[in-house]
Write an enzyme that holds these catalytic residues in place. Structure first.
Site, PDB file in Angstrom:
ATOM      1  N   TYR A  51       0.828  -1.203   0.000  1.00  0.00           N
ATOM      2  CA  TYR A  51       0.000   0.000   0.000  1.00  0.00           C
ATOM      3  C   TYR A  51       0.869   1.262   0.000  1.00  0.00           C
ATOM      4  O   TYR A  51       1.696   1.461   0.894  1.00  0.00           O
ATOM      5  CB  TYR A  51      -0.932   0.034   1.215  1.00  0.00           C
ATOM      6  CG  TYR A  51      -1.805  -1.182   1.373  1.00  0.00           C
ATOM      7  CD1 TYR A  51      -2.166  -1.988   0.286  1.00  0.00           C
ATOM      8  CD2 TYR A  51      -2.302  -1.543   2.623  1.00  0.00           C
ATOM      9  CE1 TYR A  51      -2.970  -3.092   0.449  1.00  0.00           C
ATOM     10  CE2 TYR A  51      -3.116  -2.651   2.792  1.00  0.00           C
ATOM     11  CZ  TYR A  51      -3.439  -3.426   1.707  1.00  0.00           C
ATOM     12  OH  TYR A  51      -4.238  -4.526   1.873  1.00  0.00           O
ATOM     13  N   GLY A 198     -14.011  -6.654   2.482  1.00  0.00           N
ATOM     14  CA  GLY A 198     -15.001  -6.457   1.427  1.00  0.00           C
ATOM     15  C   GLY A 198     -16.424  -6.738   1.848  1.00  0.00           C
ATOM     16  O   GLY A 198     -17.267  -7.088   1.010  1.00  0.00           O
ATOM     17  N   ALA A 201     -19.077  -5.016  -0.115  1.00  0.00           N
ATOM     18  CA  ALA A 201     -19.072  -5.243  -1.570  1.00  0.00           C
ATOM     19  C   ALA A 201     -18.939  -3.924  -2.335  1.00  0.00           C
ATOM     20  O   ALA A 201     -19.766  -3.573  -3.174  1.00  0.00           O
ATOM     21  CB  ALA A 201     -20.326  -5.995  -2.006  1.00  0.00           C
ATOM     22  N   GLY A 203     -19.468  -1.014  -1.430  1.00  0.00           N
ATOM     23  CA  GLY A 203     -20.574  -0.092  -1.171  1.00  0.00           C
ATOM     24  C   GLY A 203     -21.867  -0.461  -1.866  1.00  0.00           C
ATOM     25  O   GLY A 203     -22.894   0.209  -1.673  1.00  0.00           O
ATOM     26  N   LEU A 204     -21.867  -1.539  -2.644  1.00  0.00           N
ATOM     27  CA  LEU A 204     -23.082  -1.942  -3.361  1.00  0.00           C
ATOM     28  C   LEU A 204     -24.185  -2.399  -2.412  1.00  0.00           C
ATOM     29  O   LEU A 204     -25.367  -2.366  -2.763  1.00  0.00           O
ATOM     30  CB  LEU A 204     -22.764  -3.055  -4.361  1.00  0.00           C
ATOM     31  CG  LEU A 204     -21.846  -2.659  -5.525  1.00  0.00           C
ATOM     32  CD1 LEU A 204     -21.441  -3.890  -6.329  1.00  0.00           C
ATOM     33  CD2 LEU A 204     -22.550  -1.642  -6.427  1.00  0.00           C
ATOM     34  N   LEU A 205     -23.798  -2.819  -1.205  1.00  0.00           N
ATOM     35  CA  LEU A 205     -24.796  -3.216  -0.213  1.00  0.00           C
ATOM     36  C   LEU A 205     -25.226  -2.043   0.667  1.00  0.00           C
ATOM     37  O   LEU A 205     -26.082  -2.196   1.537  1.00  0.00           O
ATOM     38  CB  LEU A 205     -24.241  -4.342   0.669  1.00  0.00           C
ATOM     39  CG  LEU A 205     -23.973  -5.665  -0.050  1.00  0.00           C
ATOM     40  CD1 LEU A 205     -23.250  -6.637   0.876  1.00  0.00           C
ATOM     41  CD2 LEU A 205     -25.272  -6.279  -0.560  1.00  0.00           C
ATOM     42  N   LYS A 208     -25.053   2.238  -2.999  1.00  0.00           N
ATOM     43  CA  LYS A 208     -24.492   2.644  -4.286  1.00  0.00           C
ATOM     44  C   LYS A 208     -25.311   2.043  -5.417  1.00  0.00           C
ATOM     45  O   LYS A 208     -25.906   0.973  -5.266  1.00  0.00           O
ATOM     46  CB  LYS A 208     -23.030   2.188  -4.399  1.00  0.00           C
ATOM     47  CG  LYS A 208     -22.058   3.064  -3.655  1.00  0.00           C
ATOM     48  CD  LYS A 208     -20.620   2.706  -4.048  1.00  0.00           C
ATOM     49  CE  LYS A 208     -19.607   3.657  -3.407  1.00  0.00           C
ATOM     50  NZ  LYS A 208     -18.227   3.319  -3.790  1.00  0.00           N
TER      51      LYS A 208
END
Length: 298
Positions: A51, A198, A201, A203-205, A208
């Site tokens: 990172y 994760g 996901a 931010g899909l959950l 988003k």
């Protein structure tokens, strides 16, 4: 804050932990955020030499200088930056690991790493040589325990069979249920903990706009997000539901949440303070999408 033992180790890690990958370059601001997390009960901080070309380790090391006994520090190895900075190459060799650990120790300003993780892995790797490196570092006192970061069942099986890993970090969420196919039961049987990343996901959950994700169609993503939203409400956020889905499984010792802002830390603390999902709620989530096969990731 709930604390769980990491595998067969003596490490006690917070049920919700701090994924440091997204921290940016302002060390003073990062230190304030990391200290706030520690004050809230989060004690596990996860970074990697990959990172920001090691700067992420630097910022963690600066923040916890003089506070080493209060935190569990984990970092990763295996991705070797090219000398010109153009990218990195996979290198799980013993010689590289023994070299890289010293640089991580220097950046982290510590004499030891609590959990040293192989940052990936393939079945073609010199696995015994890699394990030899970690075992040697344990004997030298430079690391306390080691694990791997992988979602590949064939790689995980080899490390379960041939090594003394304490943990496996893997992506796991309602939209990525690969760990349920072969890994969770195997790791539970061998008393090896999962560090889940994760969980939201991407931010899909969490609201988003839906889009295809791994083996899920846009419609399936929307369906899963809707199920999370239906279980959330005034008393419970979508983040709490999504993370608690992952933490419901005994094998998962900690949900490693990516944190970069005070708002994200606040969300993580709310997850830590929330109650586990009821069995009936878990059943509703489990039935939304059946576990999928992801052959391309094996």
């Amino acid at each position: 804050m709930q604390y769980n033992t990491l595998g067969k180790s003596t490490l006690k890690v917070s049920e919700v932990s701090f994924g440091c990958m997204s921290l940016e370059g302002n060390h003073a601001e990062n230190a304030r955020l990391l200290h706030s997390a520690l004050d809230a009960g989060i004690n596990y901080f996860d970074t990697a030499d990959l990172y920001q070309q090691g700067e992420n380790e630097v910022t963690v090391g600066k923040a916890f200088k003089g506070m080493r006994d209060k935190v569990v520090v984990a970092t990763k190895v295996g991705n070797q930056w090219r000398s010109d900075g153009s990218g990195w190459d996979w290198n799980p060799s013993k010689s590289y690991i023994l070299e890289a650990v010293n640089k991580s120790l220097q950046r982290l300003q510590t004499d030891y790493i609590d959990l040293y993780q192989l940052h990936g892995g393939t079945i073609e790797d010199p696995i015994d040589e890699t394990i030899e490196a970690f075992e040697e570092l344990k004997r030298q006192g430079k690391i306390r325990y080691y694990g791997i970061s992988s979602i590949r069942p064939n790689v995980i099986r080899e490390y379960v069979k041939r090594s003394n890993i304490s943990s496996v970090m893997m992506q796991y969420s309602l939209l990525d249920r690969r760990p349920e196919e072969e890994c969770l039961d195997l790791l539970h049987e061998h008393q090896i903990s999962v560090l889940a990343r994760g969980s939201y996901a991407q931010g899909l959950l969490l609201g988003k706009p839906a889009k295809p994700y791994l083996g899920c169609s846009e419609a399936e993503v929307a369906q899963a997000a809707g199920a999370v939203r239906a279980l959330a409400g005034p008393e419970r956020s979508e983040a709490e539901v999504a993370a608690r889905f992952v933490l419901y499984h005994d094998t998962v010792s900690s949900a490693v949440l990516g944190i970069r802002t005070a708002e994200q830390l606040s969300d993580a603390v709310r997850v830590a303070q929330s109650v586990p999902l009821a069995y009936s709620d878990m059943q509703k989530l489990m039935q939304v999408l059946s576990p999928k096969k992801y052959e391309q990731h094996r």
